[in-house]
Scaffold this motif. Structure first.
Motif, PDB file in Angstrom:
ATOM      1  N   GLU A 112      -4.500  -4.534 -11.640  1.00  0.00           N
ATOM      2  CA  GLU A 112      -3.382  -4.048 -11.475  1.00  0.00           C
ATOM      3  C   GLU A 112      -3.191  -2.832 -12.442  1.00  0.00           C
ATOM      4  O   GLU A 112      -2.736  -1.751 -12.071  1.00  0.00           O
ATOM      5  CB  GLU A 112      -2.493  -4.989 -11.824  1.00  0.00           C
ATOM      6  CG  GLU A 112      -0.776  -4.831 -11.482  1.00  0.00           C
ATOM      7  CD  GLU A 112       0.129  -5.922 -11.363  1.00  0.00           C
ATOM      8  OE1 GLU A 112       0.328  -6.405 -10.572  1.00  0.00           O
ATOM      9  OE2 GLU A 112       0.479  -5.901 -12.610  1.00  0.00           O
ATOM     10  N   LEU A 134      -1.855  -0.277  -3.905  1.00  0.00           N
ATOM     11  CA  LEU A 134      -0.655  -0.584  -4.372  1.00  0.00           C
ATOM     12  C   LEU A 134       0.342  -1.109  -3.326  1.00  0.00           C
ATOM     13  O   LEU A 134       1.614  -1.478  -3.671  1.00  0.00           O
ATOM     14  CB  LEU A 134      -0.066   0.251  -5.237  1.00  0.00           C
ATOM     15  CG  LEU A 134      -0.813   0.548  -6.758  1.00  0.00           C
ATOM     16  CD1 LEU A 134      -0.472   1.803  -7.330  1.00  0.00           C
ATOM     17  CD2 LEU A 134      -0.382  -0.588  -7.464  1.00  0.00           C
ATOM     18  N   GLY A 135      -0.080  -1.164  -2.096  1.00  0.00           N
ATOM     19  CA  GLY A 135       0.873  -1.696  -1.166  1.00  0.00           C
ATOM     20  C   GLY A 135       1.724  -0.644  -0.694  1.00  0.00           C
ATOM     21  O   GLY A 135       1.403   0.524  -0.646  1.00  0.00           O
ATOM     22  N   SER A 141       6.259  -1.940  -3.474  1.00  0.00           N
ATOM     23  CA  SER A 141       5.575  -2.470  -4.351  1.00  0.00           C
ATOM     24  C   SER A 141       4.994  -1.750  -5.458  1.00  0.00           C
ATOM     25  O   SER A 141       4.909  -2.043  -6.380  1.00  0.00           O
ATOM     26  CB  SER A 141       4.303  -3.102  -3.596  1.00  0.00           C
ATOM     27  OG  SER A 141       3.666  -3.804  -4.196  1.00  0.00           O
ATOM     28  N   ARG A 169       7.740  -1.282  -8.143  1.00  0.00           N
ATOM     29  CA  ARG A 169       7.791  -2.554  -8.798  1.00  0.00           C
ATOM     30  C   ARG A 169       6.765  -2.704  -9.939  1.00  0.00           C
ATOM     31  O   ARG A 169       7.027  -2.875 -11.024  1.00  0.00           O
ATOM     32  CB  ARG A 169       7.962  -3.560  -7.908  1.00  0.00           C
ATOM     33  CG  ARG A 169       8.293  -4.705  -8.768  1.00  0.00           C
ATOM     34  CD  ARG A 169       8.729  -6.108  -7.707  1.00  0.00           C
ATOM     35  NE  ARG A 169       7.539  -6.303  -6.567  1.00  0.00           N
ATOM     36  CZ  ARG A 169       7.787  -5.963  -5.540  1.00  0.00           C
ATOM     37  NH1 ARG A 169       8.918  -5.628  -4.993  1.00  0.00           N
ATOM     38  NH2 ARG A 169       7.059  -6.323  -4.546  1.00  0.00           N
ATOM     39  N   THR A 170       5.408  -2.430  -9.433  1.00  0.00           N
ATOM     40  CA  THR A 170       4.167  -2.608 -10.364  1.00  0.00           C
ATOM     41  C   THR A 170       4.402  -1.503 -11.470  1.00  0.00           C
ATOM     42  O   THR A 170       4.094  -1.621 -12.710  1.00  0.00           O
ATOM     43  CB  THR A 170       3.261  -2.407  -9.443  1.00  0.00           C
ATOM     44  OG1 THR A 170       3.012  -3.384  -8.439  1.00  0.00           O
ATOM     45  CG2 THR A 170       1.865  -2.840 -10.430  1.00  0.00           C
TER      46      THR A 170
END
Length: 334
Positions: free
Chosen positions: A274, A301-302, A306, A309-310
């Protein structure tokens, strides 16, 4: 403020520091004095600023080779000190047991507050002033600070931290954030804001040190599993990088891979992946014109939600805010 005695601010530089360690806070206090004298009826300077050398040598050479001439040494101070600020520091030049640490320990109970800029935190730590307290320092040295002084609660995110009458600040420019906070505490928000505007600064900077830090120091993991996998992972960020795939790539069982990976890096494989994806996304945000959707896809990372948020979890700032702050400055003005 007629008749009010000025607060004595003592700045303690040490050899090899950046000029900004000192110049930033000094300019903030100087501008406040200027505002009080020129713009406020019956205004009187709030601060007296003095530089004091930590050793018997009053001349301090900075990284830029500019030499500072301190008015006194810390040992020679014989007046009440309001605030003492250790601006930068070098543990290589001040080994444990150096007399300066005892001087700090002795002066601490006599001052209203004590503070540090950047790695000046190490001086306060070595003097025992930070034991049991929350503190910060330059993000690059925070892990080392925590390992060296386990009694301190180190947080590398804030630009500055106050714990009681002890203040610590992060990287070099964080000394300015710290000084503005001290001014606001002394003379109020309005005057502190006026000083910030004159210096073209934010009274309170948006974000955290994590915006500037490197999430992964892969160079220190060269012979680790993570270091060996790193080049391959960079080429496969869009792929499924679940732990079972990483373990298979390393010819190890999942259980053993997890154990060794955490031992070597201090984080789980999933957390490492991540962080790696965010590090690559940062570079795209800084240097490319790719859309947020394209960056999210390239980094695995989608979707946008997403990725945001990450990004917020690791950087405490959104991808769009990060791009506005760190996009290359070499842009054509239209």
């Amino acid at each position: 403020m007629p008749g009010k005695q000025r607060r004595l601010i003592v700045i303690v530089p040490s050899p090899g520091i950046f000029l900004l360690d000192i110049a930033g806070p000094v300019d903030v206090f100087t501008v406040v004095n200027k505002i009080l004298k020129e713009e406020i009826a019956n205004g009187k300077e709030e601060y007296e600023i003095m530089m004091a050398s930590p050793t018997n040598n009053r001349k301090i050479k900075t990284k830029s080779e500019i030499e500072l001439d301190c008015a006194v040494t810390v040992a020679e101070i014989n007046r009440p000190v309001d605030t003492l600020i250790v601006a930068g520091f070098s543990m290589q030049q001040f080994q444990p047991g150096h007399p300066f640490f005892q001087l700090l320990k002795d002066i601490y109970p006599k001052v209203r507050r004590i503070a540090s800029v950047c790695v000046g935190t190490y001086a306060l730590a070595e003097a025992g002033i930070l034991n049991g307290k929350k503190a910060t320092t330059h993000w690059e040295f925070s892990r080392q600070l925590q390992e060296r002084y386990p009694a301190i609660k180190v947080d590398s995110n804030p630009f500055y931290i106050r714990d009681g009458n002890v203040y610590t600040s992060g990287g070099v420019s964080s000394g300015i954030d710290l000084a503005l906070a001290l001014v606001e505490e002394d003379v109020g928000r309005d005057l502190a804001l006026k000083a910030a505007r004159k210096l073209v600064l934010h009274l309170k900077r948006i974000g955290y040190q994590s915006q500037f830090s490197s999430l992964l120091q892969v160079y220190s993991l060269e012979n680790s599993i993570a270091g060996k996998l790193h080049p391959w992972m960079l080429r496969h960020l869009q792929d499924d990088l679940q732990v079972e795939h990483l373990a298979a790539r390393s010819n190890m069982s999942i259980r053993n891979f997890n154990r060794v990976f955490v031992k070597e890096t201090g984080v789980t494989p999933a957390r490492f992946v991540e962080k790696l994806r965010i590090e690559v996304a940062r570079k795209y945000l800084e240097d490319s014109d790719l859309s947020m959707e394209q960056i999210a896809e390239k980094c695995g990372l989608g979707g946008l939600v997403s990725m945001r948020r990450t990004f917020l979890r690791h950087m405490m700032i959104s991808p769009s805010e990060y791009r506005r702050s760190f996009r290359t400055s070499l842009q054509t003005i239209e």
